[in-house]
Design a protein around this motif. Structure first.
Motif, mmCIF file in Angstrom:
data_model
loop_
_atom_site.group_PDB
_atom_site.id
_atom_site.type_symbol
_atom_site.label_atom_id
_atom_site.label_comp_id
_atom_site.label_asym_id
_atom_site.label_seq_id
_atom_site.Cartn_x
_atom_site.Cartn_y
_atom_site.Cartn_z
ATOM 1 N N UNK A 35 16.567 38.964 12.720
ATOM 2 C CA UNK A 35 16.376 37.594 12.249
ATOM 3 C C UNK A 35 16.460 36.616 13.414
ATOM 4 N N UNK A 36 17.400 36.817 14.304
ATOM 5 C CA UNK A 36 17.539 35.941 15.472
ATOM 6 C C UNK A 36 16.289 36.007 16.345
ATOM 7 N N UNK A 37 15.716 37.185 16.500
ATOM 8 C CA UNK A 37 14.477 37.330 17.281
ATOM 9 C C UNK A 37 13.337 36.587 16.599
ATOM 10 N N UNK A 38 13.235 36.716 15.277
ATOM 11 C CA UNK A 38 12.195 36.003 14.536
ATOM 12 C C UNK A 38 12.338 34.498 14.726
ATOM 13 N N UNK A 39 13.581 34.001 14.656
ATOM 14 C CA UNK A 39 13.813 32.566 14.864
ATOM 15 C C UNK A 39 13.434 32.155 16.273
ATOM 16 N N UNK A 40 13.808 32.965 17.247
ATOM 17 C CA UNK A 40 13.505 32.657 18.642
ATOM 18 C C UNK A 40 11.998 32.595 18.867
ATOM 19 N N UNK A 41 11.260 33.509 18.230
ATOM 20 C CA UNK A 41 9.813 33.551 18.394
ATOM 21 C C UNK A 41 9.101 32.560 17.479
ATOM 22 N N UNK A 42 9.813 32.060 16.481
ATOM 23 C CA UNK A 42 9.236 31.089 15.574
ATOM 24 C C UNK A 42 8.281 31.667 14.551
ATOM 25 N N UNK A 43 8.401 32.959 14.273
ATOM 26 C CA UNK A 43 7.558 33.567 13.241
ATOM 27 C C UNK A 43 8.251 34.767 12.613
ATOM 28 N N UNK A 44 7.700 35.224 11.500
ATOM 29 C CA UNK A 44 8.229 36.419 10.850
ATOM 30 C C UNK A 44 7.871 37.630 11.702
ATOM 31 N N UNK A 45 8.635 38.702 11.533
ATOM 32 C CA UNK A 45 8.362 39.930 12.274
ATOM 33 C C UNK A 45 7.895 41.023 11.328
ATOM 34 N N UNK A 46 6.977 41.832 11.798
ATOM 35 C CA UNK A 46 6.616 43.054 11.090
ATOM 36 C C UNK A 46 6.747 44.175 12.101
ATOM 37 N N UNK A 47 7.684 45.065 11.822
ATOM 38 C CA UNK A 47 7.961 46.185 12.721
ATOM 39 C C UNK A 47 7.386 47.448 12.104
ATOM 40 N N UNK A 48 6.629 48.184 12.880
ATOM 41 C CA UNK A 48 5.923 49.354 12.379
ATOM 42 C C UNK A 48 6.316 50.575 13.216
ATOM 43 N N UNK A 49 6.716 51.627 12.536
ATOM 44 C CA UNK A 49 6.980 52.894 13.216
ATOM 45 C C UNK A 49 6.347 54.010 12.398
ATOM 46 N N UNK A 50 6.547 55.240 12.807
ATOM 47 C CA UNK A 50 5.908 56.351 12.108
ATOM 48 C C UNK A 50 6.479 56.581 10.710
ATOM 49 N N UNK A 51 7.636 56.020 10.398
ATOM 50 C CA UNK A 51 8.268 56.267 9.099
ATOM 51 C C UNK A 51 8.224 55.086 8.135
ATOM 52 N N UNK A 52 8.053 53.870 8.649
ATOM 53 C CA UNK A 52 8.136 52.709 7.762
ATOM 54 C C UNK A 52 7.562 51.467 8.425
ATOM 55 N N UNK A 53 7.342 50.455 7.595
ATOM 56 C CA UNK A 53 7.024 49.110 8.059
ATOM 57 C C UNK A 53 8.137 48.216 7.542
ATOM 58 N N UNK A 54 8.719 47.441 8.431
ATOM 59 C CA UNK A 54 9.823 46.558 8.064
ATOM 60 C C UNK A 54 9.398 45.126 8.311
ATOM 61 N N UNK A 55 9.469 44.303 7.270
ATOM 62 C CA UNK A 55 9.182 42.878 7.387
ATOM 63 C C UNK A 55 10.494 42.123 7.491
ATOM 64 N N UNK A 56 10.591 41.250 8.489
ATOM 65 C CA UNK A 56 11.772 40.422 8.668
ATOM 66 C C UNK A 56 11.390 39.004 8.285
ATOM 67 N N UNK A 57 11.962 38.551 7.181
ATOM 68 C CA UNK A 57 11.687 37.212 6.664
ATOM 69 C C UNK A 57 13.011 36.463 6.595
ATOM 70 N N UNK A 58 13.306 35.640 7.591
ATOM 71 C CA UNK A 58 14.565 34.902 7.598
ATOM 72 C C UNK A 58 14.739 34.053 6.338
ATOM 73 N N UNK A 59 15.982 33.893 5.895
ATOM 74 C CA UNK A 59 16.296 33.130 4.692
ATOM 75 C C UNK A 59 16.147 31.630 4.897
ATOM 76 N N UNK A 60 16.332 31.159 6.114
ATOM 77 C CA UNK A 60 16.208 29.731 6.387
ATOM 78 C C UNK A 60 14.899 29.484 7.137
#
Length: 65
Positions: A35-60
């Motif tokens: 979440x801190x990285x998403x805030x620093x970059x100013x956007x949501x994150x989508x992390x993709x690996x061979x097992x899953x996709x993880x969306x980081x959507x900060x609450x604020x």
């Protein structure tokens, strides 16, 4: 650039944190960092690996730093 050995070492650190803190607490810590990285970059994150996709959507609202 990371090497396979670097990644394996990091995986081991995560596994040790999960044992030490418990799964939920370790995952909560990782979520806060993502979440801190998403805030620093100013956007949501989508992390993709061979097992899953993880969306980081900060609450604020995101703030660009």
């Amino acid at each position: 650039m990371s090497t396979k050995q670097d990644r394996e070492h990091f995986y081991q650190q995560i596994a040790e944190a999960m044992l030490q803190l418990g799964t939920e607490e370790a995952l909560a810590c990782m979520a806060r960092v993502m979440s801190a990285i998403a805030h620093q970059q100013g956007n949501q994150l989508e992390l993709d690996c061979d097992l899953a996709i993880i969306d980081v959507k900060p609450k604020v609202p995101l703030q660009r730093h």
